[in-house]
Design a protein around this motif. Structure first.
Motif, mmCIF file in Angstrom:
data_model
loop_
_atom_site.group_PDB
_atom_site.id
_atom_site.type_symbol
_atom_site.label_atom_id
_atom_site.label_comp_id
_atom_site.label_asym_id
_atom_site.label_seq_id
_atom_site.Cartn_x
_atom_site.Cartn_y
_atom_site.Cartn_z
ATOM 1 N N GLU A 58 85.338 116.140 41.421
ATOM 2 C CA GLU A 58 86.488 116.528 40.611
ATOM 3 C C GLU A 58 86.739 118.035 40.636
ATOM 4 N N LEU A 63 90.124 119.179 38.976
ATOM 5 C CA LEU A 63 89.988 118.565 37.654
ATOM 6 C C LEU A 63 88.795 119.200 36.958
ATOM 7 N N THR A 66 86.910 117.952 31.370
ATOM 8 C CA THR A 66 86.747 116.593 30.874
ATOM 9 C C THR A 66 86.744 116.683 29.362
ATOM 10 N N LYS A 108 90.574 113.587 32.118
ATOM 11 C CA LYS A 108 90.255 114.575 33.156
ATOM 12 C C LYS A 108 91.527 115.365 33.391
#
Length: 147
Positions: A58, A63, A66, A108
């Protein structure tokens, strides 16, 4: 569908590498590739195997956040909220929960700015509390605990 030990072995090996060739999988559990393929097809047809997926780094795709969001709904009509979260690509998990709050979301997201925009949209449906993940310690496939 009743699963036997061989089915669980196949599922476990597929969770480790869903791209494994049936022949190679069969060698590990002492079956022919065709027999393994027949079992996999049966598992798919019965809905035991719902999909195949991959794991993406990620951070490498941007990304970097979280967030775990606990939702406290304003109303008892949750249909529009459920539709909203199903349309949001940022929401990777959504659970209706008991206890404190109504829903628990795992999100995310690319940036803190995008998270703020997302949280502003949630205010239409209810209040929230947010926890940011600092470091993922463990990610486990739930199937592995079954085997």
């Amino acid at each position: 569908m009743e699963l036997d030990n061989i089915d669980f072995q196949i599922l476990w090996l597929l969770t480790e590498n869903s791209r494994i060739q049936w022949k190679d999988l069969g060698e590990q559990i002492h079956m022919t590739g065709q027999a393994v393929g027949n079992r996999i097809k049966k598992l798919e047809d019965n809905g035991v195997i719902k999909a195949y997926s991959l794991i993406v780094d990620e951070m490498k795709v941007g990304l970097s956040y979280t967030a775990f969001i606990l939702i406290y709904m304003k109303t008892s009509n949750h249909n529009s909220f459920i539709q909203f979260i199903n349309e949001q690509n940022e929401v990777v998990e959504a659970h209706r929960i008991s206890g404190e709050g109504c829903y628990h979301l795992k999100v995310k997201i690319h940036s803190q700015e995008k998270l703020n925009l997302f949280l502003n949209e949630i205010l239409e449906y209810g209040n929230y509390s947010v926890s940011l993940s600092i470091n993922e310690i463990k990610q486990r496939n739930p199937l592995i605990a079954t085997i």
